[in-house]
Design an enzyme around this catalytic site. Structure first.
Site, PDB file in Angstrom:
ATOM      1  NE  ARG A 147      -3.300  -2.835   0.437  1.00 10.89           N
ATOM      2  CZ  ARG A 147      -3.895  -3.871   1.109  1.00 10.89           C
ATOM      3  NH1 ARG A 147      -3.166  -3.974   2.425  1.00 10.89           N
ATOM      4  NH2 ARG A 147      -4.915  -4.395   0.939  1.00 10.89           N
ATOM      5  CG  ASP A 176      -2.670  -6.494  -0.946  1.00 11.10           C
ATOM      6  OD1 ASP A 176      -3.830  -6.376  -1.413  1.00 11.10           O
ATOM      7  OD2 ASP A 176      -2.535  -6.870   0.334  1.00 11.10           O
ATOM      8  CG  HIS A 247      -5.818  -8.920  -1.026  1.00 10.36           C
ATOM      9  ND1 HIS A 247      -6.113  -7.566  -0.874  1.00 10.36           N
ATOM     10  CD2 HIS A 247      -6.563  -9.651  -0.109  1.00 10.36           C
ATOM     11  CE1 HIS A 247      -7.024  -7.499   0.055  1.00 10.36           C
ATOM     12  NE2 HIS A 247      -7.206  -8.588   0.725  1.00 10.36           N
ATOM     13  CG  ASP A 310      -6.018 -11.520   3.080  1.00  6.12           C
ATOM     14  OD1 ASP A 310      -5.355 -12.057   2.137  1.00  6.12           O
ATOM     15  OD2 ASP A 310      -6.074 -10.188   3.374  1.00  6.12           O
ATOM     16  CD  GLU A 311      -9.739  -8.703   3.579  1.00  3.88           C
ATOM     17  OE1 GLU A 311     -10.331  -7.993   4.203  1.00  3.88           O
ATOM     18  OE2 GLU A 311      -8.851  -8.093   2.537  1.00  3.88           O
ATOM     19  CD1 TRP A 377      -7.260 -12.960   8.759  1.00 10.74           C
ATOM     20  CD2 TRP A 377      -8.066 -10.946   9.077  1.00 10.74           C
ATOM     21  NE1 TRP A 377      -7.815 -12.769   7.791  1.00 10.74           N
ATOM     22  CE2 TRP A 377      -8.625 -11.728   7.874  1.00 10.74           C
ATOM     23  CE3 TRP A 377      -8.569  -9.748   9.266  1.00 10.74           C
ATOM     24  CZ2 TRP A 377      -9.364 -10.943   7.048  1.00 10.74           C
ATOM     25  CZ3 TRP A 377      -9.530  -9.157   8.621  1.00 10.74           C
ATOM     26  CH2 TRP A 377      -9.595  -9.916   7.131  1.00 10.74           C
ATOM     27  CE1 TYR A 403      -5.000  -7.678  11.941  1.00 10.25           C
ATOM     28  CE2 TYR A 403      -5.739  -6.436  10.215  1.00 10.25           C
ATOM     29  CZ  TYR A 403      -5.550  -7.643  10.637  1.00 10.25           C
ATOM     30  OH  TYR A 403      -5.557  -8.728   9.813  1.00 10.25           O
ATOM     31  CG  ASP A 405      -3.778  -1.362  10.401  1.00 10.21           C
ATOM     32  OD1 ASP A 405      -2.981  -2.139  10.785  1.00 10.21           O
ATOM     33  OD2 ASP A 405      -4.918  -1.455   9.638  1.00 10.21           O
ATOM     34  CD1 TRP A 442      -3.091  -4.846   8.437  1.00  9.59           C
ATOM     35  CD2 TRP A 442      -2.556  -5.285   6.338  1.00  9.59           C
ATOM     36  NE1 TRP A 442      -2.972  -6.214   8.525  1.00  9.59           N
ATOM     37  CE2 TRP A 442      -2.820  -6.460   7.148  1.00  9.59           C
ATOM     38  CE3 TRP A 442      -2.207  -5.338   5.085  1.00  9.59           C
ATOM     39  CZ2 TRP A 442      -2.772  -7.842   6.712  1.00  9.59           C
ATOM     40  CZ3 TRP A 442      -2.192  -6.613   4.531  1.00  9.59           C
ATOM     41  CH2 TRP A 442      -2.433  -7.810   5.439  1.00  9.59           C
ATOM     42  CB  THR A 443       1.064   0.994   4.773  1.00  8.13           C
ATOM     43  OG1 THR A 443       1.085   0.152   3.653  1.00  8.13           O
ATOM     44  CG2 THR A 443       1.960   0.206   5.928  1.00  8.13           C
ATOM     45  CD  GLU A 444      -5.064  -0.762   3.655  1.00  7.11           C
ATOM     46  OE1 GLU A 444      -4.059  -0.609   4.778  1.00  7.11           O
ATOM     47  OE2 GLU A 444      -5.497  -1.778   3.374  1.00  7.11           O
TER      48      GLU A 444
HETATM   49  C1  ACM Z   1      -6.231  -9.159   6.762  1.00  2.00           C
HETATM   50  O1  ACM Z   1      -6.138  -8.148   7.365  1.00  2.00           O
HETATM   51  N1  ACM Z   1      -6.872  -8.892   5.433  1.00  2.00           N
HETATM   52  C2  ACM Z   1      -5.361 -10.298   6.860  1.00  2.00           C
END
Ligand code: ACM
Ligand code: ZN
Length: 503
Positions: A147, A176, A247, A310-311, A377, A403, A405, A442-444
């Protein structure tokens, strides 16, 4: 005040003190030369003393010694004795010596971390006996560089800080939707196209590229190796994450043929979850991922390769003739089974190369190999317990508790400190299957170092204590007192701590 983070297992203060001066020497057992140099570097920069290496002396010496005797020290453990006449450090393995050095740094005044020589400081240490070893094997920090690309300097700074906290796993989120950050020689477009995206100055981004309209960056394979070596010198294992099958928009922008629809795509400038993912109905997708993983395995000495997982939306798979055909062949009636198939395929592939797959807990399935390490998570904790019963290992990274972030409003320092990894109805004999904990960043919303440090410290300091110190010794009030001392050290190390978030 003696203030060490993470708090050691046993610490007995004694009368008296020892003082570093011009004449203080270092003794090292023969396998410990490198650590002798590491210690000297830490101490010389601020004291200006030279710390000559000498044979064993009775007085004014710091001694680093390995022992094979069968006392109950674990590999990472150490004993550190500060006496009036000198300092003795004993461990079974060099890693234990390394952690003793981290403790020794914290027994000295905070000025020991100064980047230039300071005069008129009394470099004295209270006499003390410490016996210490970690609670968990896995003491992790994750950095998302997809990110926002931070670069080598910031990563090395974080590795140094991890070492000070006795953290030992650097989970490197290199891939990602918004960026591909690792050179893969067989697929040059991954970095040519996948490592940059259009800039959004309104969210604090500044272009770091020649083209002012774009932001991004990547590591050459040589740079990755340089960072792995740097981490290794600090007894930190680097675990790369190559996301699949979701991702992956940055990949699809470079190689649209790996998607269900064929694209075209751009590296997205938005955050979130994207419908376009790898097409598991195409053989060339498996070949591509195999080739990427072969290069990754060549570069990274770790046995553990993280594949994300994930996702993953199945929307495209539902209307893709290749995916539907594959499902028919394999007798699947739900698209979700394609992800299970892909995960199991790569678990076998990695195992056939002597490696282990790691993934977020969405990879869980009764058919998953017990060799796979599962990172929890969010979601189904029972599936985690089932994986442990089967013999599988787990790392806890709870979304609402670890997390980095998250705003401090959601995870206060106190909440971070109180975090305990727990799963329902885990029989005592399965406890060892919980490898430990990890705090991801996470760096969004983290475009630069200043923000990175503000999100990370002091919360990472709190997680480090949970990762190392026995549960029964955790005490938030006492931690806060020690933290105030610890932050003085971080300030000498030029770390911007969110001090206003301590209360
Ligand atoms: C995650 O936070 N999507 C692993
Ligand atoms: Zn498809």
């Amino acid at each position: 005040m003696i203030a060490i983070i993470p708090e050691p297992v046993e610490l007995v203060p004694k009368n008296g003190s020892f003082k570093l001066d011009q004449e203080t020497s270092i003794y090292v057992d023969k396998e410990l030369n490198r650590l002798g140099n590491y210690l000297r570097e830490r101490l010389t920069t601020s004291t200006g003393f030279i710390f000559k290496e000498k044979d064993l002396q009775k007085n004014n010496q710091i001694q680093l010694k390995l022992t094979e005797s069968n006392w109950n020290l674990v590999d990472e453990g150490y004993i550190l004795k500060v006496k009036n006449e000198g300092i003795e450090i004993i461990a079974r393995k060099s890693v234990g010596i390394f952690y003793a050095i981290q403790t020794l740094r914290q027994l000295l005044p905070p000025e020991i971390e100064s980047q230039k020589v300071l005069k008129n400081i009394e470099w004295s240490i209270c006499c003390v006996e410490i016996e210490d070893y970690p609670r968990f094997k896995w003491r992790g920090f994750m950095l998302d560089e997809a990110r926002h690309f931070m670069g080598k300097g910031i990563v090395k700074k974080m590795l140094d800080l991890m070492a000070l906290h006795k953290l030992n796993k650097f989970h490197w989120h290199l891939v990602d939707d918004q960026g591909w950050r690792i050179e893969i020689k067989k697929y040059p477009k991954l970095v040519e196209i996948g490592s940059k995206r259009k800039i959004k100055p309104n969210r604090g981004e500044e272009s770091n590229l020649k083209d002012p309209d774009f932001i991004g960056g990547f590591y050459s394979q040589d740079e990755i190796k340089e960072i792995i070596d740097y981490a290794k010198e600090r007894f930190i294992e680097v675990i790369p994450e190559i996301e699949m099958p979701g991702h992956c928009m940055a990949t699809l922008a470079a190689y649209p043929e790996l998607s269900c629809t064929g694209g075209p795509f751009e590296v997205p400038t938005k955050w979130g979850i994207f419908s376009d993912v790898y097409c598991p109905g195409k053989e060339n997708v498996f070949k591509f991922l195999e080739n990427v993983l072969l290069e990754v395995m060549d570069i990274f000495p770790t046995k553990i390769i993280h594949i994300g997982g994930d996702e993953v939306p199945v929307k495209r798979w539902k209307s893709c003739p290749n995916c539907q055909q594959k499902m028919k062949e394999l007798g699947f009636d739900k698209e979700k089974e394609l992800q299970v198939y892909l995960t199991n395929y790569f678990a076998r592939f990695l195992e056939s190369h002597g490696k282990r797959l790691m993934g977020w807990n969405q990879i869980l399935d009764p058919t998953l190999s017990k060799e796979a390490i599962c990172q929890f998570w969010l979601g189904n904790r029972r599936a985690i317990v089932e994986h442990m019963r089967k013999g599988g290992e787990v790392v806890a990274t709870n979304y609402l508790q670890t997390y980095l972030d998250h705003p401090y409003k959601i995870i206060s320092l106190k909440k971070a400190y109180k975090f305990e990894p727990k799963f329902p109805k885990v029989e005592a004999k399965l406890k060892s299957k919980l490898l430990g904990i990890e705090a991801p960043l996470w760096t969004e919303r983290v475009p630069n170092l200043k923000r990175l440090e503000w999100q990370t410290f002091p919360r990472l300091t709190a997680y480090a204590e949970t990762a190392w110190t026995p549960k029964k010794k955790k005490d938030f009030k006492k931690f806060k007192l020690r933290l105030i001392e610890f932050i003085k050290r971080l300030e000498f190390l030029d770390v911007k701590v969110a001090v206003e978030k301590i209360n």
